[in-house]
Design a protein around this motif. Sequence first.
Motif: not given
Length: 700
Positions: A139-143, A172-179, A194-202
């Motif tokens: 699962l890739a949720a960063t960014g 953030l993940p609880f927002h992504f799940m709609g909670c 920075p987290h968009r860049v980190l997510g892309a690197s991951i």
Amino acid sequence: MTASWSDAVRSLAERIGGTPLAGALRVGALPAGTAARTYRYRCADGVLHVDATEANAASVALHHYLQTACARQVCWDSPLPLDLPLALPDAAERTSRARSTDSYYLNFCTFSYTTAYWGWERWEREIDWMALHGITMPLAATGHEAVLLRVYVELGLTDEEARAFIGGPGYLPFHFMGCVENFGRTLPTSWLEPHRVLGASIIEREREFGMRPVLPGFTGHVPAQLDLGMTTTRDWAGITTHALDPSEPAFADITRRIIAAQRELFGTDSLYAVDPFIEMPPDSFGPDELNRYSGQLFAALRSADPRARWILQSWPFTFNADYWTKERVDAFLDGVPDDGMTVLDLFAEHTPAWTREGGLRGKPWQWCLLHNFGGVTPMFGNLDGLAAGVEAAFSSPDPPVGVGLTMEGAGTNPVVYELATALAWGPVGNVGEWLRGFVARRYEADLPDAQSAWEILRETVYHQSDARPARSALQQIPTPAGPREAAPPEYDPIRIRQAGRLLLQAARATGVLDGPMGSDLIAVTTVLAGHSINRICAAVAAAYDDRDRDRFEGAARMLLLAFNDLDSILASRPEWRFGSFRDHALAWAMAPADRSILLDNSRRIVTMWDYTPFDQLTDYAARIWSGMVDNYYWPRWSIWLDELRKSLDSGADVDPDRLRSRLADRAEQFIRVEYAARRPPADLEAELIRLAARYGETSL
């Protein structure tokens, strides 16, 4: 045959074993037509030849060689680079193929409870672990917040409104799940790029190893202030959110916008995690409505990405089992074609969905290990049950296509996850024999005392039938009554003391009290400390009932001393310190306001969770960490003792409202106030021996 991915595997070898291992490694591709997830390796004259169908299988081959020929393995907490022989040992040719097509990894909650504040260095190590253990679908949720911000602004929110709706970084993940929505303060502007860049690197690194990252899909969660069509309110843990029905044209439009933004920022492998009813069942829906709902949601996915596959967690089917009857589950799953969905049997080790009447309706599914709720830290699991559960699934008429790890928190109890990933490739045979190999590799030596200790642990803390570890009084919220009597464990605590003493003897034999050995000793100590605290709490309560002030004060002093002693032991290791988690969070602060938000989120998520005192999620994570034991748990039990003293002095009963109010105020103080870190003991061995003398039969 040259492989395009060989450089990725050689770089992995250098990171885990240093330049000598990388220099001795020759990587190639198996011939076209070889079944996927197959490897072949041999080692002769100090040269290790690895051929595989993809980088992922080659990485597993490398790890298998290290385990079998070098007695080394890479766990979450293994010191790297590994201490390897100067010349690699010879190994006869071995060929292996995974019995599973895929291996899923992570849970949305893990991105709050564990990885929320990781930087690239920590993620790089985690991705290496994933490759070595054969993970193919992480699962890739960063960014992902960058995707949502773009879409919400396109739909009409201002940048500030969108960041407020998305909420704090720790949630953030609880927002992504709609909670949750508008929760955990406002997302700092400085967090996004920075987290968009980190997510892309991951994601880029995961793809280098042949993994296919799973991206968050659209669950219907929308801002209430936008006029997007018919929405309904949902309640999750007392928090209200708003969801758009898939029948509304805006649903498909937003799905398209999200997938388009993901494709631009991260690319896509057409795998989308969508859980519209995670712990929020639509009470008014019958089977026909559920069938319609899933079909329209899938149609929206396919209209945005013709290759889309819906990755669905089965958690609602077991968590809300009264609602999700056979008819409702069947109808919901039947709304999607079999080639369009993979079901993650999220809690298969305890409450499997695949064994329910009707099963999973022919959908490809993965047997998943949940095990850890909220990142709790105690030694806990069921090794023999885990192996038996996986083998039963693969022997069934409808076997899984994978073995996944869906823990809410990572980093604790590595033995459980090493076993689970091994089972993805095939049976391990006798679990006791497998464990002996694990222990030798973990401590990089075959230590008889350590082996005996782990056999005891296998029969006790790693042979539990409960879904979650029992909580000691340490992790409970005091009430006027106590606790008077903690629930008895499924095992004899005296045996844990025996295991701890054997581990300590093994450590003395090697002269090593750091690394995995030191961490395991502390883990055993936390189990014993929990039993000691239970016993002392019972003594306090008994003295209070008898109105024996001298006994009461003696037991009260012992209780608070036990908290201090435990915190001192925990402080000896960074992975057992709250400050490590907090400092990773604060490292992302670019402004004073950022620091305030990050401090709030990092402390609240592992304590009060919510902003309502003692709501249902309070202490859900319940970490046993230095800094929390002395600054969060100790003060509330001190308040409890103070209220009991007042009762003894006045003769009146303890006022439950006053106790609750004082406890709530103190919890919020922990979240707001900076605390100095406790200095770790200079000599961990001496400290353990000192505690053994103090606490007797429930200590080392």
